[in-house]
Design a protein around this motif. Sequence first.
Motif, PDB file in Angstrom:
ATOM      1  N   HIS A 228       0.841  -1.191   0.000  1.00 58.98           N
ATOM      2  CA  HIS A 228       0.000   0.000   0.000  1.00 58.98           C
ATOM      3  C   HIS A 228       0.875   1.240   0.000  1.00 58.98           C
ATOM      4  N   GLY A 229       0.569   2.187  -0.828  1.00 59.89           N
ATOM      5  CA  GLY A 229       1.376   3.409  -0.938  1.00 59.89           C
ATOM      6  C   GLY A 229       0.927   4.196  -2.142  1.00 59.89           C
ATOM      7  N   GLY A 230       1.843   4.424  -3.059  1.00 62.65           N
ATOM      8  CA  GLY A 230       1.526   5.200  -4.254  1.00 62.65           C
ATOM      9  C   GLY A 230       0.689   4.411  -5.248  1.00 62.65           C
ATOM     10  N   GLY A 231       0.548   4.997  -6.432  1.00 62.95           N
ATOM     11  CA  GLY A 231      -0.361   4.399  -7.416  1.00 62.95           C
ATOM     12  C   GLY A 231       0.294   3.417  -8.370  1.00 62.95           C
ATOM     13  N   GLN A 232       1.562   3.038  -8.093  1.00 62.20           N
ATOM     14  CA  GLN A 232       2.259   2.176  -9.047  1.00 62.20           C
ATOM     15  C   GLN A 232       1.603   0.795  -9.177  1.00 62.20           C
ATOM     16  N   GLU A 233       1.829   0.164 -10.327  1.00 57.79           N
ATOM     17  CA  GLU A 233       1.272  -1.160 -10.606  1.00 57.79           C
ATOM     18  C   GLU A 233      -0.230  -1.191 -10.287  1.00 57.79           C
ATOM     19  N   ARG A 234      -0.939  -0.181 -10.798  1.00 51.80           N
ATOM     20  CA  ARG A 234      -2.388  -0.042 -10.618  1.00 51.80           C
ATOM     21  C   ARG A 234      -2.777  -0.145  -9.146  1.00 51.80           C
ATOM     22  N   LYS A 235      -1.945   0.458  -8.303  1.00 52.06           N
ATOM     23  CA  LYS A 235      -2.145   0.548  -6.847  1.00 52.06           C
ATOM     24  C   LYS A 235      -2.021  -0.795  -6.123  1.00 52.06           C
ATOM     25  N   ARG A 236      -1.655  -1.848  -6.849  1.00 46.77           N
ATOM     26  CA  ARG A 236      -1.640  -3.164  -6.201  1.00 46.77           C
ATOM     27  C   ARG A 236      -0.295  -3.486  -5.583  1.00 46.77           C
TER      28      ARG A 236
END
Length: 391
Positions: A228-236
């Motif tokens: 959980h954190g930024g939006g990378q890898e479609r937030k997954r």
Amino acid sequence: MEKKRLVYMDHAATTMTHSEVVRTMMPYLNERFGNPSSIYGIAHESKEAIESARQKVAKALGADAQEIYFTAGGTESDNWALKGVAFANKKKGNHIITTKIEHHAVLHTCQYLEKQGFEVTYLPVDAYGIVDLSELEKAITDQTILISVMYANNEIGTIQPIAEIGKIASEHEIYFHTDAVQAIGNIPIDVEAANIDLLSFSAHKFYGPKGIGGLYIRKGTRIDNLLHGGGQERKRRAGTENIAGIVGLGKAIELATADIDSHNLRIRAMRDRLLAGILGQIPHTRLNGHQEKRLPGNLNISFEYIEGESMLLLLDQYGICGSTGSACTSGSLEPSHVLLAIGLPHEIAHGSLRLTLGDANREEDVDCVLEVLPKVVERLRSMSPLYRPDQ
Ligand SMILES: *Cc1c(COP(=O)(O)O)cnc(C)c1O
């Protein structure tokens, strides 16, 4: 003195990064350093490089690019697939089916899930290491939410009937995960045809860099996010991407899947000559695993009256790198869970050697092992109180 050629026969442990892969990665370690989440030019370059690698993986697996997620390797992908599906589907059921011969990244994750209240069935395998499909059918209950069976085994090279397992899973509407870390580059993979919902892979097993891998997740699969954190890898899977690693993985999977057939022919021919030489020259030996349904570069052989570890140490003195079937767990030597699962007695399991051939090998390596190994085995057996040469 001329430096001895290293005879590397441990490709199942890791492979050397292909020089073309290294060349492709280099710009992303210096001038193309932009954070893909930023909005200026070099950020876009990074973003595009990641998406281009994602496309390459998708193409190799018969998937959509949106179904590919990058992780830090095979272990992380296995953990994510199992825990992610288990926790996201626990209202539906608490039962998971796997096998006794999985990699520890799957087995230890299953043990963790058992502590969290899940029930796990560890399917037995036959003498060749193949899962019995009727056992699988019998194990399914209305609580079963996930089946996880590896594509090909890392110790004995056995290839599982993945498409049949996928069919059973889909008929019962159960998610199907496969650890394909050893399969990529050796077996053509099609996630659609085999009804695979989740598939783990790792670049350093197919001539890419270490510390980068990924998970294929079929669209619509219910799975918890990993980080959980930024939006990378479609937030997954949040966190700034390992861009050089991802670019390297993309290049490596492109190279590895482009010429599977010719690669396999070359490696299998060397492997078969090595096998015939070992079994022909050294008595009291046997091949572990299946004769045909096995990875092209894999050999796993048991030598009676010998400890695998002593064999490895002596081989190392000749510049030969191999591995034992047994994993050395915190100082205590436990025989391999895979060799025990195919029914080998402890003492035979202890005397096993795994040689895995790949791109590093040439015919002269086979000659070298065939010259050295009989001497090594003879020497160790001569020290064994149990061995009589006339046996
Ligand atoms: C190597 C391996 C893993 C672990 O992959 P890493 O990238 O080293 O974490 C998992 N499963 C299998 C079958 C492997 O061979």
